[in-house]
Design an enzyme around this catalytic site. Structure first.
Site, PDB file in Angstrom:
ATOM      1  CB  SER A  34       2.992  -2.363 -16.690  1.00 25.84           C
ATOM      2  OG  SER A  34       3.147  -3.708 -16.292  1.00 25.84           O
ATOM      3  CB  SER A  63      18.338   2.094 -24.473  1.00 22.47           C
ATOM      4  OG  SER A  63      17.101   2.728 -24.356  1.00 22.47           O
ATOM      5  CG  HIS A  85      16.442  10.403 -15.331  1.00 25.35           C
ATOM      6  ND1 HIS A  85      16.076   9.094 -15.210  1.00 25.35           N
ATOM      7  CD2 HIS A  85      15.805  10.864 -16.441  1.00 25.35           C
ATOM      8  CE1 HIS A  85      15.242   8.777 -16.194  1.00 25.35           C
ATOM      9  NE2 HIS A  85      15.058   9.832 -16.939  1.00 25.35           N
ATOM     10  CD1 TRP A 126       7.046  -1.744 -17.585  1.00 23.16           C
ATOM     11  CD2 TRP A 126       9.108  -2.579 -17.872  1.00 23.16           C
ATOM     12  NE1 TRP A 126       6.953  -3.107 -17.576  1.00 23.16           N
ATOM     13  CE2 TRP A 126       8.196  -3.641 -17.754  1.00 23.16           C
ATOM     14  CE3 TRP A 126      10.464  -2.858 -18.059  1.00 23.16           C
ATOM     15  CZ2 TRP A 126       8.613  -4.981 -17.821  1.00 23.16           C
ATOM     16  CZ3 TRP A 126      10.867  -4.184 -18.135  1.00 23.16           C
ATOM     17  CH2 TRP A 126       9.950  -5.233 -18.013  1.00 23.16           C
ATOM     18  N   GLY A 172      14.527   1.975 -18.106  1.00 19.94           N
ATOM     19  CA  GLY A 172      13.172   1.428 -17.997  1.00 19.94           C
ATOM     20  C   GLY A 172      12.312   2.259 -17.056  1.00 19.94           C
ATOM     21  CB  THR A 173      12.581   5.848 -16.079  1.00 21.70           C
ATOM     22  OG1 THR A 173      13.972   5.772 -16.333  1.00 21.70           O
ATOM     23  CG2 THR A 173      12.299   6.679 -14.856  1.00 21.70           C
ATOM     24  CG  MET A 216       3.255   0.729 -20.796  1.00 25.47           C
ATOM     25  SD  MET A 216       4.790   0.834 -19.847  1.00 25.47           S
ATOM     26  CE  MET A 216       5.218   2.562 -20.004  1.00 25.47           C
ATOM     27  NE  ARG A 276      16.288   1.145 -28.719  1.00 21.39           N
ATOM     28  CZ  ARG A 276      17.047   0.091 -29.059  1.00 21.39           C
ATOM     29  NH1 ARG A 276      17.264  -0.172 -30.310  1.00 21.39           N
ATOM     30  NH2 ARG A 276      17.588  -0.679 -28.124  1.00 21.39           N
ATOM     31  CE  LYS A 279      15.858   5.919 -23.476  1.00 23.52           C
ATOM     32  NZ  LYS A 279      14.504   6.551 -23.530  1.00 23.52           N
TER      33      LYS A 279
END
Ligand code: A3P
Length: 305
Positions: A218, A129, A99, A49, A46-47, A223, A247, A44
């Site tokens: 992006s 998030s 992660h 992105w 922003g991976t 997205m 979100r 969470k």
């Protein structure tokens, strides 16, 4: 239906898409090659992105790849069963995502020249998030409330364990030439310069039109509409789990959720756990109005970018 955690080396992982053997294989046997580009982030942060940005940089702003191949195939998740398989089958140079905390990351990385981009985000926003993510998806048993999740997050009793340990572990590598530290907040504040910094780190030269395309494609709104990046095209076995990555896509949403007491308690724990790290390493500190515990709306970190 929701699932219990899988436990590996004392850390909880979601179970759909993962297996103990698969995580073990990724951590102990996976070979990172010099040509690989690795994106690591605590969940969470922003991976997705950053994955999209890397794919678009890789294809010089051409959207053919990001609009025809699901994001989890473009840069497979190392520790998932399918991700590990896709990576082992793929031709080099590979883009890969993880992660994993530093102490579980494949040891082959330490003798490779692979480039790692480590993405961080204000942990208060990560908490909010992730609370929504685990509440709305059926990947694991759901948090009972934000209060309960707040305690679990601070204790590290959440998927992938403690945020603080993740950051501290990866930060210990920050002086290596093949690691670039990035933050969600700097991507929001100045996406163009941050993308240029990434290009420089990767040795990629993009002309202004190519860079414009990376920026545009992006963006949160593009997205969110792109079926390949918004996770509408998940593997069959994960389709019914209500997984969604887009979100709000803003900085400072924690201010809409934390009580004053929670913000104060979070700051205290943060200072204890992050003692010894220079403050300017973390760019959410750059936002001058994000340091206090006031919940006054005027003092909220503005949405930038
Ligand atoms: P929020 O839940 O705060 O909105 P990850 O990819 O590591 O799971 O992170 C998901 C978070 O990144 C979510 O944050 C999501 O909305 C945000 N995000 C996804 N794509 C984004 C984009 N293009 N721009 C900004 N934020 C984005």
């Amino acid at each position: 239906m929701t699932y219990e955690f899988l436990w590996f080396e004392g850390l909880p992982f979601p179970s759909p898409g993962y297996s103990i053997e698969g995580i073990k294989e990724a951590c102990t046997k996976f070979v990172i090659k010099d040509e690989d580009t690795v994106l690591v982030a605590y969940p969470k942060s922003g991976t997705h992105w950053l994955v999209e940005i890397l794919c678009l940089i890789h294809s010089k702003g051409d959207t053919k790849w990001t609009q025809s191949v699901p994001i989890w195939k473009c840069s497979p998740w190392l520790e998932t069963r399918l991700g590990c398989k896709l990576l082992n089958e793929s031709e080099r140079p590979r883009l890969l995502t993880s992660h994993l905390p530093f102490h579980l990351f494949p040891k082959s990385f330490f003798t490779s020249k692979a480039k790692v981009l480590y993405l961080m985000r204000n942990p208060k926003d990560v908490l909010v998030s992730s609370y929504y993510f685990w509440t709305t998806s059926d990947l694991t048993k759901k948090p009972e409330s934000l209060e309960q999740y707040f305690k679990c997050f601070i204790q590290g009793n959440v998927p992938y364990g403690s945020w603080y340990e993740h950051i501290r572990g990866w930060m210990s590598m920050r002086h290596r030439e093949n690691i670039l530290l990035l933050s969600y907040e700097e991507l929001q504040k100045d996406p163009r310069s941050t993308i240029e910094k990434i290009c420089q780190f990767l040795g990629k030269k993009l002309n202004p039109e190519e860079l414009d395309s990376v920026l545009k494609n992006s963006s949160f709104h593009v997205m969110k509409q792109n079926k390949m990046s918004n996770l509408e095209t998940m593997p069959e076995s994960l389709k019914s789990l209500h997984i969604s990555i887009a979100r709000k896509g803003i900085c400072g949403d924690w201010k809409n959720h934390f009580t004053v007491a929670q913000a104060e308690s979070f700051n205290k724990v943060y200072q204890e756990k992050m003692a010894g790290f220079p403050k300017d390493l973390f760019s959410w500190e750059y936002c001058p109005r994000d340091s206090g515990s006031s919940m006054d709306a005027d003092k909220c970190c503005p949405v930038v970018g």
